[in-house]
Design an enzyme around this catalytic site. Structure first.
Site, PDB file in Angstrom:
ATOM      1  CD  GLU A 198       6.379 -21.619   5.516  1.00  0.00           C
ATOM      2  OE1 GLU A 198       7.028 -22.472   4.764  1.00  0.00           O
ATOM      3  OE2 GLU A 198       6.797 -20.472   5.847  1.00  0.00           O
ATOM      4  CB  CYS A 232       3.431 -20.530   2.567  1.00  0.00           C
ATOM      5  SG  CYS A 232       4.480 -21.679   1.767  1.00  0.00           S
TER       6      CYS A 232
HETATM    7  N1  THU Z   1      11.121 -21.011   2.012  1.00  0.00           N
HETATM    8  C1  THU Z   1      10.037 -21.773   2.717  1.00  0.00           C
HETATM    9  O1  THU Z   1      10.229 -22.873   2.839  1.00  0.00           O
HETATM   10  N2  THU Z   1       9.135 -20.994   3.407  1.00  0.00           N
HETATM   11  C2  THU Z   1       8.908 -19.724   3.319  1.00  0.00           C
HETATM   12  O2  THU Z   1       7.775 -19.081   3.684  1.00  0.00           O
HETATM   13  C3  THU Z   1       9.958 -18.870   2.751  1.00  0.00           C
HETATM   14  C4  THU Z   1      10.723 -19.410   1.681  1.00  0.00           C
HETATM   15  C5  THU Z   1      12.124 -21.667   1.316  1.00  0.00           C
HETATM   16  C6  THU Z   1      11.931 -22.049  -0.041  1.00  0.00           C
HETATM   17  C7  THU Z   1      13.338 -22.146  -0.555  1.00  0.00           C
HETATM   18  O3  THU Z   1      13.650 -23.445  -0.589  1.00  0.00           O
HETATM   19  C8  THU Z   1      14.147 -21.047   0.370  1.00  0.00           C
HETATM   20  O4  THU Z   1      13.370 -20.955   1.485  1.00  0.00           O
HETATM   21  C9  THU Z   1      14.619 -20.040  -0.146  1.00  0.00           C
HETATM   22  O5  THU Z   1      13.739 -19.188  -0.774  1.00  0.00           O
END
Ligand code: THU
Length: 140
Positions: free
Chosen positions: A56, A97
């Site tokens: 995000e 985020c």
């Molecule tokens: N992650 C995201 O990209 N967006 C979120 O809102 C939740 C978590 C990613 C961060 C990390 O690379 C992986 O998911 C595990 O936490």
């Protein structure tokens, strides 16, 4: 203007580029601007863990760095590597985020679309996901 399903498809497109050697949890996001432009993002991890950037925020930072600040909606998809669309659970945006969204997006109108597939998704306003938000207004 692009619809929810098309925005979700763009989030799945972005998910393909994620860099997730540590979690193997793959996230894609597609951010819709008021002028119809879409910015895509994926999560990008790091061996030191904390520099990891969520999908995000990748999309939001790409957009802001190119002069966009007027956002309408974001679609988010996320699942463990190896699953097909629809097999995973909903991937809700993390609190960091949500806070970054609150910097640029209206709490009452900005839509957060959390999708398992183009057919199966939840839609919330940012305000529903971030009640009692702390924003720039608190610093005025
Ligand atoms: N992650 C995201 O990209 N967006 C979120 O809102 C939740 C978590 C990613 C961060 C990390 O690379 C992986 O998911 C595990 O936490």
């Amino acid at each position: 203007m692009i619809n929810q399903k098309e925005l979700i498809e763009k989030a799945f497109d972005a998910q393909k580029y994620c860099y997730t050697p540590y979690s193997n949890f793959n996230v894609g996001a597609a951010l819709l601007c008021a002028d119809g432009t879409v910015y895509q993002g994926c999560n990008i991890e790091n061996a030191a863990y904390s520099p990891t950037n969520c999908a995000e925020r990748t999309a939001i930072f790409k957009a802001v760095s190119e002069g966009r600040r007027d956002f309408v909606a974001i679609a988010i998809v996320g699942n463990k590597a190896g699953l097909q669309p629809g097999e995973g659970d909903y991937c809700a945006p993390c609190a960091v985020c949500r806070q970054v969204m609150a910097e640029f997006c209206e709490l009452d109108s900005f839509k957060v679309i959390i999708a398992k597939s183009t057919e199966d998704y939840l839609e919330h306003t940012l305000g529903e996901l971030l009640p009692l938000a702390f924003t720039g207004k608190d610093l005025e």
